[in-house]
Scaffold this motif. Structure first.
Motif, PDB file in Angstrom:
ATOM      1  N   TRP A  81       7.427   7.290  30.125  1.00  0.00           N
ATOM      2  CA  TRP A  81       7.511   8.339  29.097  1.00  0.00           C
ATOM      3  C   TRP A  81       8.043   7.745  27.792  1.00  0.00           C
ATOM      4  O   TRP A  81       9.088   7.085  27.795  1.00  0.00           O
ATOM      5  CB  TRP A  81       8.466   9.454  29.526  1.00  0.00           C
ATOM      6  N   ASP A  82       7.358   8.009  26.693  1.00  0.00           N
ATOM      7  CA  ASP A  82       7.942   7.771  25.374  1.00  0.00           C
ATOM      8  C   ASP A  82       8.894   8.930  25.121  1.00  0.00           C
ATOM      9  O   ASP A  82       8.486  10.003  24.644  1.00  0.00           O
ATOM     10  CB  ASP A  82       6.862   7.720  24.295  1.00  0.00           C
ATOM     11  N   VAL A  83      10.155   8.724  25.443  1.00  0.00           N
ATOM     12  CA  VAL A  83      11.135   9.820  25.343  1.00  0.00           C
ATOM     13  C   VAL A  83      11.406  10.140  23.876  1.00  0.00           C
ATOM     14  O   VAL A  83      11.415  11.296  23.472  1.00  0.00           O
ATOM     15  CB  VAL A  83      12.441   9.445  26.070  1.00  0.00           C
TER      16      VAL A  83
ATOM     17  N   SER B 289      11.914   9.054  38.383  1.00  0.00           N
ATOM     18  CA  SER B 289      10.888   8.079  38.762  1.00  0.00           C
ATOM     19  C   SER B 289      10.142   7.501  37.567  1.00  0.00           C
ATOM     20  O   SER B 289       9.422   6.509  37.703  1.00  0.00           O
ATOM     21  CB  SER B 289       9.890   8.707  39.735  1.00  0.00           C
ATOM     22  N   ALA B 290      10.256   8.087  36.402  1.00  0.00           N
ATOM     23  CA  ALA B 290       9.520   7.598  35.230  1.00  0.00           C
ATOM     24  C   ALA B 290      10.331   6.535  34.493  1.00  0.00           C
ATOM     25  O   ALA B 290      11.554   6.641  34.392  1.00  0.00           O
ATOM     26  CB  ALA B 290       9.230   8.764  34.278  1.00  0.00           C
ATOM     27  N   LYS B 291       9.649   5.522  34.012  1.00  0.00           N
ATOM     28  CA  LYS B 291      10.307   4.587  33.093  1.00  0.00           C
ATOM     29  C   LYS B 291      10.460   5.284  31.753  1.00  0.00           C
ATOM     30  O   LYS B 291       9.508   5.889  31.240  1.00  0.00           O
ATOM     31  CB  LYS B 291       9.477   3.317  32.917  1.00  0.00           C
ATOM     32  N   LEU B 292      11.640   5.168  31.183  1.00  0.00           N
ATOM     33  CA  LEU B 292      11.956   5.876  29.941  1.00  0.00           C
ATOM     34  C   LEU B 292      11.941   4.906  28.769  1.00  0.00           C
ATOM     35  O   LEU B 292      12.727   3.959  28.727  1.00  0.00           O
ATOM     36  CB  LEU B 292      13.329   6.539  30.056  1.00  0.00           C
ATOM     37  N   CYS B 293      11.035   5.149  27.820  1.00  0.00           N
ATOM     38  CA  CYS B 293      10.829   4.221  26.704  1.00  0.00           C
ATOM     39  C   CYS B 293      11.262   4.814  25.377  1.00  0.00           C
ATOM     40  O   CYS B 293      11.131   6.019  25.127  1.00  0.00           O
ATOM     41  CB  CYS B 293       9.351   3.857  26.565  1.00  0.00           C
TER      42      CYS B 293
ATOM     43  N   HIS C  32       3.417  10.723  26.246  1.00  0.00           N
ATOM     44  CA  HIS C  32       3.679  10.526  24.811  1.00  0.00           C
ATOM     45  C   HIS C  32       3.603  11.876  24.118  1.00  0.00           C
ATOM     46  O   HIS C  32       2.542  12.467  24.134  1.00  0.00           O
ATOM     47  CB  HIS C  32       2.623   9.575  24.248  1.00  0.00           C
ATOM     48  N   THR C  33       4.637  12.376  23.546  1.00  0.00           N
ATOM     49  CA  THR C  33       6.013  11.907  23.454  1.00  0.00           C
ATOM     50  C   THR C  33       6.924  13.124  23.426  1.00  0.00           C
ATOM     51  O   THR C  33       6.497  14.184  22.976  1.00  0.00           O
ATOM     52  CB  THR C  33       6.206  10.999  22.214  1.00  0.00           C
ATOM     53  N   LEU C  34       8.192  12.998  23.823  1.00  0.00           N
ATOM     54  CA  LEU C  34       9.037  14.163  24.066  1.00  0.00           C
ATOM     55  C   LEU C  34       9.918  14.585  22.893  1.00  0.00           C
ATOM     56  O   LEU C  34      10.169  15.776  22.703  1.00  0.00           O
ATOM     57  CB  LEU C  34       9.915  13.888  25.294  1.00  0.00           C
ATOM     58  N   ALA C  35      10.411  13.625  22.122  1.00  0.00           N
ATOM     59  CA  ALA C  35      11.301  13.957  20.999  1.00  0.00           C
ATOM     60  C   ALA C  35      10.873  13.142  19.789  1.00  0.00           C
ATOM     61  O   ALA C  35      10.892  11.911  19.826  1.00  0.00           O
ATOM     62  CB  ALA C  35      12.754  13.682  21.357  1.00  0.00           C
TER      63      ALA C  35
ATOM     64  N   VAL D  22       8.600  19.789  30.024  1.00  0.00           N
ATOM     65  CA  VAL D  22       7.427  18.907  30.137  1.00  0.00           C
ATOM     66  C   VAL D  22       7.603  17.938  31.302  1.00  0.00           C
ATOM     67  O   VAL D  22       6.671  17.718  32.098  1.00  0.00           O
ATOM     68  CB  VAL D  22       7.189  18.152  28.814  1.00  0.00           C
ATOM     69  N   MET D  23       8.792  17.390  31.432  1.00  0.00           N
ATOM     70  CA  MET D  23       8.979  16.403  32.513  1.00  0.00           C
ATOM     71  C   MET D  23       8.936  17.059  33.892  1.00  0.00           C
ATOM     72  O   MET D  23       8.504  16.425  34.864  1.00  0.00           O
ATOM     73  CB  MET D  23      10.268  15.620  32.306  1.00  0.00           C
ATOM     74  N   ALA D  24       9.340  18.314  33.992  1.00  0.00           N
ATOM     75  CA  ALA D  24       9.229  19.009  35.278  1.00  0.00           C
ATOM     76  C   ALA D  24       7.763  19.175  35.669  1.00  0.00           C
ATOM     77  O   ALA D  24       7.389  18.982  36.826  1.00  0.00           O
ATOM     78  CB  ALA D  24       9.913  20.374  35.192  1.00  0.00           C
TER      79      ALA D  24
END
Ligand code: XIL
Length: 299
Positions: A122-124, A163-167, A80-83, A111-113
């Motif tokens: 991930w809360d994208v 591999s991450a669920k993207l929310c 939590h959280t990328l954008a 961050v995801m790397a």
């Protein structure tokens, strides 16, 4: 079962908590967080300002403190959280247009790397819709860069860590009758139809007198799940911590097969970003509130 996490696990779900790195040295706090919960969200440490304080210079010190504590204690982690329009570092606040979009892409990739293969969800994108009756997007530098900034974020995220669920995550989207909920629903339906990679929707669930819990929350969760995404309660707190309302929220999640779990936004009332609402499951001395027992019974 005798803890929230173990009780939730009986139905294949998790019961999570927002953790603040600065509180992990408080033994009452750390003891409860470790004992009761099996999923962790960093309350602030994985946000944009924390992880990329200068453009292109990433800092995961505080984020890793939360991440390592969680994993060493056997918990899964929600990113939590990328954008987001909020808690942007100064350098990003002053960007716009294509430069901002490239910065967003660079941030997601960086961050995801760092956490590749290690994050359950991930809360994208966070809080992209406006409050009120408009059903419009929230005004922000990201939104002004082009309406497709959200799908750009999701496509970037999928490539960065498959591999991450993207929310997509938001607040005031729990009540099915609200324009903001309908706007989010239209976006998710459109993304699914066009193949934009989205796996889950997070309902923050900060309930208070201005935006109270409504029993149609279950309908909301069901309707989103029917679009082919998972759903989750991501930041639950309830002004006054009514045991009945807490139990209702848990029962709503349990009623929906695709509801992954529930996360409360802090441990004790004194840890809450809205401590004046006494909205959480533990008293300031670490004792269990009535709402705790209601949740445990519902699970
Ligand atoms: C809050 C934190 O709890 C506070 O410590 C911080 O000062 C501001 O942000 N929606 C979100 C969360 O997605 O990231 C916010 O967390 C609460 C509202």
């Amino acid at each position: 079962e005798s803890t929230l996490g173990a009780a939730a696990a009986q139905s294949g779900r998790y019961f999570g908590v927002a953790v603040a790195s600065g509180r992990l040295g408080d033994s009452t706090y750390a003891t409860i967080a470790n004992r009761e919960f099996n999923s962790v969200t960093a309350e602030n440490e994985m946000k944009i300002d924390a992880t990329e304080p200068q453009r292109g210079q990433f800092n995961f010190t505080a984020a890793d403190r939360v991440y390592n504590w969680a994993v060493q204690n056997g918990k899964e982690v929600r990113g939590h959280t990328l954008a987001w329009h909020s808690q942007q570092p100064g350098w990003m606040q002053s960007l716009s247009g294509n430069d901002l979009r490239q910065a967003m892409v660079g941030h997601i990739n960086g961050v995801m790397a760092h956490y590749k293969g290690k994050i359950a969800q991930w809360d994208v994108v966070n809080e992209a819709f406006a409050d009120g009756s408009s059903g419009a997007r929230r005004d922000s530098n990201l939104q002004r860069s082009g309406n497709d900034w959200i799908e750009l974020a999701f496509r970037t995220a999928r490539a960065a860590d498959p591999s991450a669920k993207l929310c997509y995550n938001d607040y005031n989207v729990e009540n099915w009758t609200w324009a903001k909920t309908q706007a989010m629903y239209s976006m998710v339906r459109d993304f699914k139809q066009r193949g934009v990679p989205i796996d889950c929707v997070g309902f923050q669930s900060h309930f208070n007198s201005g935006s109270p819990y409504n029993s149609n929350f279950r309908t909301t969760l069901q309707n989103f799940a029917a679009l082919g995404v998972d759903v989750a309660v991501t930041e639950l707190d309830i002004q006054g911590a009514s045991p009945t309302t807490y139990a209702n929220v848990v029962n709503d999640c349990l009623a929906v097969e695709r509801c992954l779990g529930v996360t409360v936004w802090g441990v004790r009332d004194s840890d809450s970003w809205r401590s004046e609402h006494t909205p959480l499951l533990f008293n300031n001395d670490g004792s269990k509130k009535a709402a705790y027992n209601a949740v445990l019974d519902a699970l």
